[in-house]
Design an enzyme around this catalytic site. Structure first.
Site, PDB file in Angstrom:
ATOM      1  N   SER A  67      -4.692   5.174  -3.190  1.00  0.00           N
ATOM      2  CA  SER A  67      -3.741   5.329  -2.086  1.00  0.00           C
ATOM      3  C   SER A  67      -3.443   6.734  -1.778  1.00  0.00           C
ATOM      4  CB  SER A  67      -2.646   4.478  -2.116  1.00  0.00           C
ATOM      5  OG  SER A  67      -1.705   4.695  -1.357  1.00  0.00           O
ATOM      6  N   GLU A 101      -0.330   7.051  -0.796  1.00  0.00           N
ATOM      7  CA  GLU A 101       0.736   7.237  -1.220  1.00  0.00           C
ATOM      8  C   GLU A 101       1.137   8.248  -2.362  1.00  0.00           C
ATOM      9  OE1 GLU A 101       4.178   5.434  -0.702  1.00  0.00           O
ATOM     10  OE2 GLU A 101       3.332   5.806   1.372  1.00  0.00           O
ATOM     11  N   TYR A 155       5.178   1.939  -6.901  1.00  0.00           N
ATOM     12  CA  TYR A 155       3.844   1.945  -6.376  1.00  0.00           C
ATOM     13  C   TYR A 155       2.836   2.929  -6.657  1.00  0.00           C
ATOM     14  CZ  TYR A 155      -0.114   1.061  -3.020  1.00  0.00           C
ATOM     15  OH  TYR A 155      -1.227   1.106  -2.389  1.00  0.00           O
TER      16      TYR A 155
HETATM   17  P1  NAP Z   1      -2.612  -6.739   0.541  1.00  0.00           P
HETATM   18  O1  NAP Z   1      -3.017  -7.448   1.821  1.00  0.00           O
HETATM   19  O2  NAP Z   1      -1.411  -6.712   0.085  1.00  0.00           O
HETATM   20  O3  NAP Z   1      -3.645  -7.713  -0.616  1.00  0.00           O
HETATM   21  C1  NAP Z   1      -3.123  -7.521  -2.197  1.00  0.00           C
HETATM   22  C2  NAP Z   1      -4.013  -8.391  -2.935  1.00  0.00           C
HETATM   23  O4  NAP Z   1      -3.611  -8.279  -4.098  1.00  0.00           O
HETATM   24  C3  NAP Z   1      -3.779  -9.759  -2.355  1.00  0.00           C
HETATM   25  O5  NAP Z   1      -5.032 -10.452  -2.491  1.00  0.00           O
HETATM   26  C4  NAP Z   1      -3.058 -10.420  -3.771  1.00  0.00           C
HETATM   27  O6  NAP Z   1      -3.112 -11.855  -3.895  1.00  0.00           O
HETATM   28  C5  NAP Z   1      -3.498  -9.680  -4.745  1.00  0.00           C
HETATM   29  N1  NAP Z   1      -2.938  -9.591  -6.002  1.00  0.00           N
HETATM   30  C6  NAP Z   1      -1.475  -9.336  -6.034  1.00  0.00           C
HETATM   31  N2  NAP Z   1      -0.926  -9.580  -7.249  1.00  0.00           N
HETATM   32  C7  NAP Z   1      -2.162 -10.086  -8.041  1.00  0.00           C
HETATM   33  C8  NAP Z   1      -2.170 -10.285  -9.458  1.00  0.00           C
HETATM   34  N3  NAP Z   1      -1.056 -10.185 -10.310  1.00  0.00           N
HETATM   35  N4  NAP Z   1      -3.542 -10.461  -9.907  1.00  0.00           N
HETATM   36  C9  NAP Z   1      -4.700 -10.563  -9.066  1.00  0.00           C
HETATM   37  N5  NAP Z   1      -4.652 -10.380  -7.654  1.00  0.00           N
HETATM   38  C10 NAP Z   1      -3.379  -9.754  -6.988  1.00  0.00           C
HETATM   39  O7  NAP Z   1      -3.527  -5.393   0.347  1.00  0.00           O
HETATM   40  P2  NAP Z   1      -4.442  -4.634   1.288  1.00  0.00           P
HETATM   41  O8  NAP Z   1      -3.839  -3.720   2.464  1.00  0.00           O
HETATM   42  O9  NAP Z   1      -5.643  -5.661   1.424  1.00  0.00           O
HETATM   43  O10 NAP Z   1      -5.062  -3.559   0.340  1.00  0.00           O
HETATM   44  C11 NAP Z   1      -5.931  -3.593  -0.504  1.00  0.00           C
HETATM   45  C12 NAP Z   1      -5.897  -2.453  -1.636  1.00  0.00           C
HETATM   46  O11 NAP Z   1      -5.781  -1.361  -1.118  1.00  0.00           O
HETATM   47  C13 NAP Z   1      -4.445  -2.498  -2.535  1.00  0.00           C
HETATM   48  O12 NAP Z   1      -4.671  -2.289  -3.822  1.00  0.00           O
HETATM   49  C14 NAP Z   1      -3.642  -1.249  -2.004  1.00  0.00           C
HETATM   50  O13 NAP Z   1      -2.734  -1.161  -2.779  1.00  0.00           O
HETATM   51  C15 NAP Z   1      -4.503  -0.604  -1.591  1.00  0.00           C
HETATM   52  N6  NAP Z   1      -4.341   0.268  -0.390  1.00  0.00           N
HETATM   53  C16 NAP Z   1      -4.014  -0.145   0.886  1.00  0.00           C
HETATM   54  C17 NAP Z   1      -3.938   0.391   1.945  1.00  0.00           C
HETATM   55  C18 NAP Z   1      -3.636   0.081   3.154  1.00  0.00           C
HETATM   56  O14 NAP Z   1      -3.077   0.722   3.969  1.00  0.00           O
HETATM   57  N7  NAP Z   1      -3.862  -1.161   3.713  1.00  0.00           N
HETATM   58  C19 NAP Z   1      -4.054   1.935   1.968  1.00  0.00           C
HETATM   59  C20 NAP Z   1      -4.601   2.518   0.560  1.00  0.00           C
HETATM   60  C21 NAP Z   1      -4.393   1.579  -0.589  1.00  0.00           C
HETATM   61  P3  NAP Z   1      -2.242 -12.871  -3.239  1.00  0.00           P
HETATM   62  O15 NAP Z   1      -2.765 -13.363  -2.193  1.00  0.00           O
HETATM   63  O16 NAP Z   1      -2.217 -13.994  -4.203  1.00  0.00           O
HETATM   64  O17 NAP Z   1      -0.852 -12.359  -3.331  1.00  0.00           O
HETATM   65  O1  G4F Z   2       3.812  -0.232   6.853  1.00  0.00           O
HETATM   66  P1  G4F Z   2       4.440   0.675   5.607  1.00  0.00           P
HETATM   67  O2  G4F Z   2       5.413  -0.593   4.665  1.00  0.00           O
HETATM   68  O3  G4F Z   2       3.382   1.301   4.610  1.00  0.00           O
HETATM   69  P2  G4F Z   2       3.269   2.364   3.646  1.00  0.00           P
HETATM   70  O4  G4F Z   2       4.662   2.440   2.906  1.00  0.00           O
HETATM   71  O5  G4F Z   2       2.790   3.669   4.058  1.00  0.00           O
HETATM   72  O6  G4F Z   2       2.300   2.114   2.397  1.00  0.00           O
HETATM   73  C1  G4F Z   2       1.147   1.340   3.063  1.00  0.00           C
HETATM   74  O7  G4F Z   2       0.154   2.322   2.875  1.00  0.00           O
HETATM   75  C2  G4F Z   2      -0.164   2.782   1.682  1.00  0.00           C
HETATM   76  C3  G4F Z   2      -1.105   4.052   2.087  1.00  0.00           C
HETATM   77  O8  G4F Z   2      -0.489   5.206   2.384  1.00  0.00           O
HETATM   78  C4  G4F Z   2      -0.688   1.842   1.049  1.00  0.00           C
HETATM   79  F1  G4F Z   2      -1.114   2.240  -0.307  1.00  0.00           F
HETATM   80  C5  G4F Z   2       0.342   0.781   0.729  1.00  0.00           C
HETATM   81  O9  G4F Z   2      -0.439  -0.294  -0.323  1.00  0.00           O
HETATM   82  C6  G4F Z   2       0.695   0.286   1.904  1.00  0.00           C
HETATM   83  O10 G4F Z   2      -0.485  -0.381   2.505  1.00  0.00           O
HETATM   84  O11 G4F Z   2       5.627   1.530   5.809  1.00  0.00           O
HETATM   85  C7  G4F Z   2       5.044   2.802   6.430  1.00  0.00           C
HETATM   86  C8  G4F Z   2       6.427   3.541   7.114  1.00  0.00           C
HETATM   87  C9  G4F Z   2       7.134   3.748   5.827  1.00  0.00           C
HETATM   88  O12 G4F Z   2       7.481   5.376   5.908  1.00  0.00           O
HETATM   89  C10 G4F Z   2       8.383   3.043   5.956  1.00  0.00           C
HETATM   90  O13 G4F Z   2       9.563   3.703   5.443  1.00  0.00           O
HETATM   91  O14 G4F Z   2       7.144   3.044   8.037  1.00  0.00           O
HETATM   92  C11 G4F Z   2       8.413   3.329   7.456  1.00  0.00           C
HETATM   93  N1  G4F Z   2       9.164   2.006   8.023  1.00  0.00           N
HETATM   94  C12 G4F Z   2      10.280   2.224   9.062  1.00  0.00           C
HETATM   95  N2  G4F Z   2      10.848   0.933   9.058  1.00  0.00           N
HETATM   96  C13 G4F Z   2       9.119   0.855   7.729  1.00  0.00           C
HETATM   97  C14 G4F Z   2      10.069   0.034   8.474  1.00  0.00           C
HETATM   98  N3  G4F Z   2       8.105  -0.014   6.946  1.00  0.00           N
HETATM   99  C15 G4F Z   2       8.349  -1.095   6.569  1.00  0.00           C
HETATM  100  N4  G4F Z   2       7.386  -2.000   6.035  1.00  0.00           N
HETATM  101  N5  G4F Z   2       9.211  -1.946   7.203  1.00  0.00           N
HETATM  102  C16 G4F Z   2      10.299  -1.442   8.170  1.00  0.00           C
HETATM  103  O15 G4F Z   2      11.161  -2.037   8.885  1.00  0.00           O
END
Ligand code: NAP
Ligand code: G4F
Length: 322
Positions: free
Chosen positions: A127, A129, A151
């Site tokens: 990520s 992050e 995280y």
């Molecule tokens: P998500 O929608 O939050 O999905 C997370 C998945 O992890 C869900 O299927 C959840 O299952 C599973 N999980 C949670 N705890 C677990 C455990 N103990 N054992 C097995 N599975 C578990 O995340 P996403 O947005 O699809 O992201 C996919 C991956 O990419 C994650 O690793 C995230 O950190 C990473 N990532 C995401 C972004 C982004 O912007 N979306 C960016 C960079 C990296 P349940 O349904 O059972 O909760």
């Molecule tokens: O949507 P967010 O919660 O995503 P964040 O923290 O960037 O993380 C996501 O992207 C990562 C990749 O860079 C992934 F690795 C991670 O698993 C996840 O998918 O927040 C985005 C921004 C943050 O700076 C947060 O402080 O939005 C700001 N924010 C402001 N108000 C808020 C809110 N975020 C959330 N969730 N809720 C609020 O009310």
């Protein structure tokens, strides 16, 4: 048609669902690790295809991963499972470290034992992050990590273990350093979905206001459908390596509000938005923006969905769902 097999952890999540669709369209047999004895999101996976084979298991339970590997005997493993909500990770740091960090190590080690000949290709969901308090802008594959949350620290551990298994054991293991990617399938706790859901409800008279944290936070937001394509491409390369996957564009939470409210014909969104300290993080990541030149050059990958199209599409999807 291919008869390749893939095992996906996190199959019920946003990316797991899109990746399943992509792999099925390419003729893969898709297997998924699903946690809990009665996971309510099982139905989402079954909606995509009843042919997906689900294996009960948990990233913290090594034996369950080993069992899923044995049963699926995959060519490719995508480790997408994680505690993925940054705000939650501050409230549950040890659990996050176990799932998001050590969980990845459990998968790597289970693969190493199951497949000593390194036939399996492994993808780790790293990520942006990990860049946290950014040390240079834009961020690339060589930018130094500075995690700002449990995280991010857990993801950095998983990333380094992926590199180590590649270098120590010759595993085809690659990490995609993905920047934020969104869609109508995004969890409602993340800011783009939270805003687009609320804006749709406000436009329909079902809600008055939305409470948010840091409106000045800036991210590089792309469409999840584009990003799972990059995951697959990484595992099709002869040599494993890590790639930054991003749009290269920076937008603020205010920009999301501006586009979403304007799309439903509401100008002057400030009247509907309250800031709430409850949504501020103990340590924030102010801005993240990636440079995907390497992915463009080596994977021929580029984001195809603009920020504006993404946000408008998410609002549309919420309006339709109500
Ligand atoms: P998500 O929608 O939050 O999905 C997370 C998945 O992890 C869900 O299927 C959840 O299952 C599973 N999980 C949670 N705890 C677990 C455990 N103990 N054992 C097995 N599975 C578990 O995340 P996403 O947005 O699809 O992201 C996919 C991956 O990419 C994650 O690793 C995230 O950190 C990473 N990532 C995401 C972004 C982004 O912007 N979306 C960016 C960079 C990296 P349940 O349904 O059972 O909760
Ligand atoms: O949507 P967010 O919660 O995503 P964040 O923290 O960037 O993380 C996501 O992207 C990562 C990749 O860079 C992934 F690795 C991670 O698993 C996840 O998918 O927040 C985005 C921004 C943050 O700076 C947060 O402080 O939005 C700001 N924010 C402001 N108000 C808020 C809110 N975020 C959330 N969730 N809720 C609020 O009310």
């Amino acid at each position: 048609m291919s008869s390749r097999r893939a095992l996906i952890t996190g199959i019920t999540g946003q990316d797991g669902l899109y990746l399943s669709e992509l792999l099925l369209s390419k003729g893969y047999q898709v297997h998924g690790l699903i946690r809990g004895q009665n996971n309510p999101k099982r139905v989402l996976v079954e909606e995509i295809s009843p042919e997906i084979v689900l294996h009960e298991g948990d990233l913290t339970d090594f034996a369950s991963i080993a069992r899923a590997l044995k049963a699926s005997d995959p060519d490719e493993v995508y480790n997408l499972g994680a505690v993925s909500f940054v705000a939650h990770s501050f409230r549950s740091a040890l659990h996050t470290s176990n799932v998001t960090g050590q969980g990845a190590l459990n998968v790597l080690e289970a693969i190493r034992l199951h497949d000593p000949d390194n036939r399996i290709r492994f993808y780790q969901a790293s990520s942006s992050e990990m860049f946290g308090k950014v040390q240079e802008t834009p961020q690339t594959e060589t930018t130094r990590f500075y995690p700002r949350s449990p995280y991010a620290a857990a993801k950095a551990f998983a990333h380094h273990m992926t590199v180590n298994y590649r270098e120590a054991y010759g595993m085809h293991a690659s990490a995609g350093i993905l920047f934020n990617h969104e869609s109508p399938r995004r969890g409602p706790e993340f800011v783009t979905r939270k805003i687009t859901q609320a804006v749709a409800r406000i436009s329909l008279g079902l809600q008055d206001e939305i409470r948010l944290g840091n409106l000045d936070a800036a991210r590089d937001w792309g469409f999840a459908g584009d990003y799972v394509e990059a995951m697959w491409l990484m595992l099709q390369q002869d040599e494993p390596r890590d790639f930054v996957i991003a749009t290269g564009e920076l937008h603020t939470v205010r920009d999301v509000l501006e586009i979403a409210f304007a799309h439903v014909g509401i100008n002057g969104w400030a009247a509907h938005v309250a800031t709430d300290a409850e949504h501020l993080r103990p340590s924030e990541v102010d801005h993240l923006v990636g440079d995907s030149s390497e992915a463009r050059a080596h994977l021929d990958w580029e984001a195809t969905t603009s920020f504006e199209t993404l946000i408008k599409g998410m609002v549309e999807s919420e309006v339709t769902a109500h």
